[in-house]
Structures are given as structure tokens and as C-alpha cells.
Design a protein around this motif. Structure first.
Motif, PDB file in Angstrom:
ATOM      1  N   ALA A 110       4.729   4.428  -7.263  1.00 44.52           N
ATOM      2  CA  ALA A 110       3.584   3.238  -8.014  1.00 44.52           C
ATOM      3  C   ALA A 110       2.587   2.198  -6.483  1.00 44.52           C
ATOM      4  O   ALA A 110       2.857   2.683  -5.097  1.00 44.52           O
ATOM      5  CB  ALA A 110       4.106   2.030  -8.921  1.00 44.52           C
ATOM      6  N   ASP A 111       1.808   1.199  -7.486  1.00 39.57           N
ATOM      7  CA  ASP A 111       0.811   0.922  -6.409  1.00 39.57           C
ATOM      8  C   ASP A 111       1.571   0.556  -5.478  1.00 39.57           C
ATOM      9  O   ASP A 111       2.619  -0.045  -5.350  1.00 39.57           O
ATOM     10  CB  ASP A 111       0.163  -0.304  -6.433  1.00 39.57           C
ATOM     11  N   PRO A 112       1.206   0.839  -3.273  1.00 43.17           N
ATOM     12  CA  PRO A 112       1.507   0.663  -2.484  1.00 43.17           C
ATOM     13  C   PRO A 112       1.281  -0.690  -1.746  1.00 43.17           C
ATOM     14  O   PRO A 112       2.833  -1.799  -1.758  1.00 43.17           O
ATOM     15  CB  PRO A 112       0.932   1.195  -1.298  1.00 43.17           C
ATOM     16  N   GLU A 113       0.875  -1.821  -3.052  1.00 45.65           N
ATOM     17  CA  GLU A 113       0.307  -2.877  -2.689  1.00 45.65           C
ATOM     18  C   GLU A 113       1.578  -3.578  -3.238  1.00 45.65           C
ATOM     19  O   GLU A 113       2.548  -4.918  -3.190  1.00 45.65           O
ATOM     20  CB  GLU A 113      -0.319  -3.499  -3.446  1.00 45.65           C
ATOM     21  N   MET A 146      -2.051   9.592  -4.282  1.00 44.19           N
ATOM     22  CA  MET A 146      -2.322   9.362  -6.270  1.00 44.19           C
ATOM     23  C   MET A 146      -1.088   8.696  -6.493  1.00 44.19           C
ATOM     24  O   MET A 146       0.251   8.603  -5.755  1.00 44.19           O
ATOM     25  CB  MET A 146      -2.654  10.585  -6.862  1.00 44.19           C
ATOM     26  N   PHE A 147      -0.815   7.558  -6.880  1.00 40.31           N
ATOM     27  CA  PHE A 147       0.116   6.842  -7.360  1.00 40.31           C
ATOM     28  C   PHE A 147      -0.009   6.205  -8.240  1.00 40.31           C
ATOM     29  O   PHE A 147      -1.533   6.721  -9.339  1.00 40.31           O
ATOM     30  CB  PHE A 147       0.611   5.757  -6.517  1.00 40.31           C
ATOM     31  N   ASN A 148       0.908   6.385  -9.096  1.00 42.63           N
ATOM     32  CA  ASN A 148       0.965   5.621 -10.520  1.00 42.63           C
ATOM     33  C   ASN A 148       0.651   4.302 -11.243  1.00 42.63           C
ATOM     34  O   ASN A 148       0.921   3.226 -10.349  1.00 42.63           O
ATOM     35  CB  ASN A 148       2.414   5.404 -10.938  1.00 42.63           C
ATOM     36  N   LYS A 149      -0.310   4.220 -11.790  1.00 40.97           N
ATOM     37  CA  LYS A 149      -1.025   2.400 -11.511  1.00 40.97           C
ATOM     38  C   LYS A 149      -0.886   1.748 -12.785  1.00 40.97           C
ATOM     39  O   LYS A 149      -0.373   1.977 -13.851  1.00 40.97           O
ATOM     40  CB  LYS A 149      -1.891   2.678 -12.162  1.00 40.97           C
ATOM     41  N   VAL A 150      -0.135   0.069 -12.078  1.00 42.05           N
ATOM     42  CA  VAL A 150       0.403  -0.278 -12.990  1.00 42.05           C
ATOM     43  C   VAL A 150      -0.889  -1.587 -13.715  1.00 42.05           C
ATOM     44  O   VAL A 150      -0.827  -2.167 -11.937  1.00 42.05           O
ATOM     45  CB  VAL A 150       1.967  -0.831 -12.928  1.00 42.05           C
ATOM     46  N   HIS A 151      -1.214  -1.952 -14.827  1.00 37.28           N
ATOM     47  CA  HIS A 151      -2.295  -3.133 -15.606  1.00 37.28           C
ATOM     48  C   HIS A 151      -1.301  -3.724 -16.272  1.00 37.28           C
ATOM     49  O   HIS A 151      -0.777  -3.252 -17.505  1.00 37.28           O
ATOM     50  CB  HIS A 151      -3.314  -2.432 -15.967  1.00 37.28           C
ATOM     51  N   VAL A 152      -1.554  -4.846 -15.648  1.00 27.83           N
ATOM     52  CA  VAL A 152      -1.177  -6.114 -16.716  1.00 27.83           C
ATOM     53  C   VAL A 152      -2.058  -6.947 -17.478  1.00 27.83           C
ATOM     54  O   VAL A 152      -3.063  -7.044 -16.648  1.00 27.83           O
ATOM     55  CB  VAL A 152      -0.306  -7.380 -15.419  1.00 27.83           C
ATOM     56  N   LEU A 153      -1.845  -6.504 -18.615  1.00 30.74           N
ATOM     57  CA  LEU A 153      -3.026  -6.875 -19.290  1.00 30.74           C
ATOM     58  C   LEU A 153      -3.123  -7.950 -19.622  1.00 30.74           C
ATOM     59  O   LEU A 153      -4.280  -8.842 -20.348  1.00 30.74           O
ATOM     60  CB  LEU A 153      -2.933  -6.004 -21.642  1.00 30.74           C
ATOM     61  N   ALA A 154      -2.242  -8.661 -20.335  1.00 29.22           N
ATOM     62  CA  ALA A 154      -2.574 -10.214 -20.281  1.00 29.22           C
ATOM     63  C   ALA A 154      -0.712 -10.290 -20.066  1.00 29.22           C
ATOM     64  O   ALA A 154       0.540 -10.376 -19.744  1.00 29.22           O
ATOM     65  CB  ALA A 154      -1.752 -10.442 -21.902  1.00 29.22           C
TER      66      ALA A 154
END
Length: 218
Positions: free
Chosen positions: A139-142, A1-9
Motif C-alpha cells: 500500500a501507499d508508503p506514506e 506501483m502500489f495499491n491505493k487506499v481511499h477513505v471515501l467517508a
């Protein structure tokens, strides 16, 4: 499980023709934490409510699902849609925290923790003297595991090698901004700037930001 970071714009800034006028809007980002909290960082202009709502819907959220609003500073393109998030526990604009008319006394001399030690808000003045950045650990390993959402501490990735980009965007203290740019890059593996696409922090970038500390290009 990791914290997901989404760029909405994705943010942008560009001159209008040959004038000094600009078109600019900030990057808008959502963090979905492993603890079940949703944090929005920088809410664009007041005319972007539908853009923000559409972005939230793409990741399965609605405005009332946002627990915390963080604006890296108080410029109008970073706070415009705060009105959508009246269900949030706190609105944090720069180093000011509030809910309705309540303003708790908090010393931003130390990081403010939103999700245990996983999501922290750090003072990173320079562009304005009250600027903050959000650092997301686990956060996301990628993205390398540590993401910095930095507002206008970084305008876009090109400004690492061309300081005129961030200086021309306005800086209330360029030398302090240089110091905080290096500090964030030294912590983070990936940076989401205020007005451009996110970028991975390389050794070359860190070396350049370190060299910039001793330069005076104002």
C-alpha cells in the motif's frame, strides 16, 4: 506501483444527549489495486447512496466499476449501500460470500485472497463472531505499506488506551477481540477503524494491545 487506499467517508459514533441512543456510521473505503481491481469496504447506511457515489466520483469511479464488495460485518451501517454494486463479482459480508443467490463454500479458517497476496480478508471475530478485516499489502508508503481496514475491531484510535470505548460498542467475545486487535496491529502499519480516522500503528500501540491481552475489564 502500489495499491491505493481511499477513505471515501470517515466513520463516527456519538451519544445523543444524555440518552443511550447513538448516531453512528462506518468508515467507507475503496482499494484500487495494481492489478486493476476496485474493492469497496463497508458501504454505510442505506440512506448514504449519494455520499458513496460522490466519494467514488472523486476518485474517478462509478458503482459499476467496483469488482468486490467487502463488509466487515453485517450491521446495518456497514452494508446499507450494497445494492449499488450489482456488477461486483462477489459480495462478502463477514465470513459469508455470495453473488445473487450463489453461496460458495469457503473455509475462512484461512485468509481469502482478492488480489493474489496483496489484498487478503482475514477472520477477526470479537465485535461479532463473523467479523473480518481487509489487509492491504504493498500500500501507499506514506501509510507504511500495510493497511488494515478493520471495521469495528477498532472503533477509533482512542480505544487502544481506553478499552471501554470498544467494549461499550458491543462485543460478542471481548477476549477474542483483544487477541485479534493485537494480531492486526502486529501485521499492519496503518489501521482504518470502523468509526474514526485512520492511525499509524506505533510501538506504543502494539505494547498496549499486548498488555490488554491479560486484562479483564469487562
Amino acid at each position: 506501483m502500489f495499491n491505493k487506499v481511499h477513505v471515501l467517508a470517515e466513520g463516527y459514533s456519538k451519544a445523543i444527549g444524555n440518552s443511550n441512543d447513538m448516531r453512528a456510521n462506518c468508515s467507507c473505503t475503496v482499494i484500487q489495486t495494481t492489478g486493476g481491481h476496485n474493492i469497496i469496504v463497508d458501504t454505510m447506511t442505506a440512506w448514504d447512496g449519494q455520499v458513496v457515489c460522490d466519494g467514488l466520483q472523486r476518485i474517478g469511479l462509478q458503482p459499476q466499476d467496483i469488482n468486490y464488495v467487502v463488509c466487515t460485518h453485517g450491521h446495518s451501517d456497514h452494508i446499507g449501500c450494497n445494492y449499488l454494486f450489482t456488477s461486483a463479482e462477489w459480495h462478502i459480508v463477514g465470513s459469508c460470500i455470495s453473488h445473487r443467490d450463489k453461496y460458495p463454500d469457503y473455509d475462512f479458517g484461512k485468509p481469502y485472497k482478492l488480489e493474489n497476496d496483496d489484498v487478503v480478508i482475514m477472520r477477526t471475530p470479537g465485535h461479532t463472531l463473523s467479523c473480518v478485516s481487509v489487509v492491504v499489502y504493498n500500500a501507499d508508503p506514506e501509510l507504511g505499506g500495510i493497511v488494515g481496514i478493520c471495521g469495528d475491531l477498532f472503533e477509533r484510535d482512542e480505544d487502544v488506551f481506553n478499552q471501554e470505548i470498544w467494549l461499550s460498542a458491543g462485543s460478542e467475545n471481548p477476549q477474542v477481540q483483544r487477541e485479534n486487535r493485537y494480531k492486526i496491529a502486529d501485521i499492519c502499519s496503518y489501521i482504518i477503524p470502523g468509526h474514526g480516522k485512520g492511525f499509524h500503528v506505533t510501538d506504543e500501540i502494539k505494547e498496549k494491545l499486548c498488555l490488554n491481552l491479560n486484562e479483564n475489564t469487562e
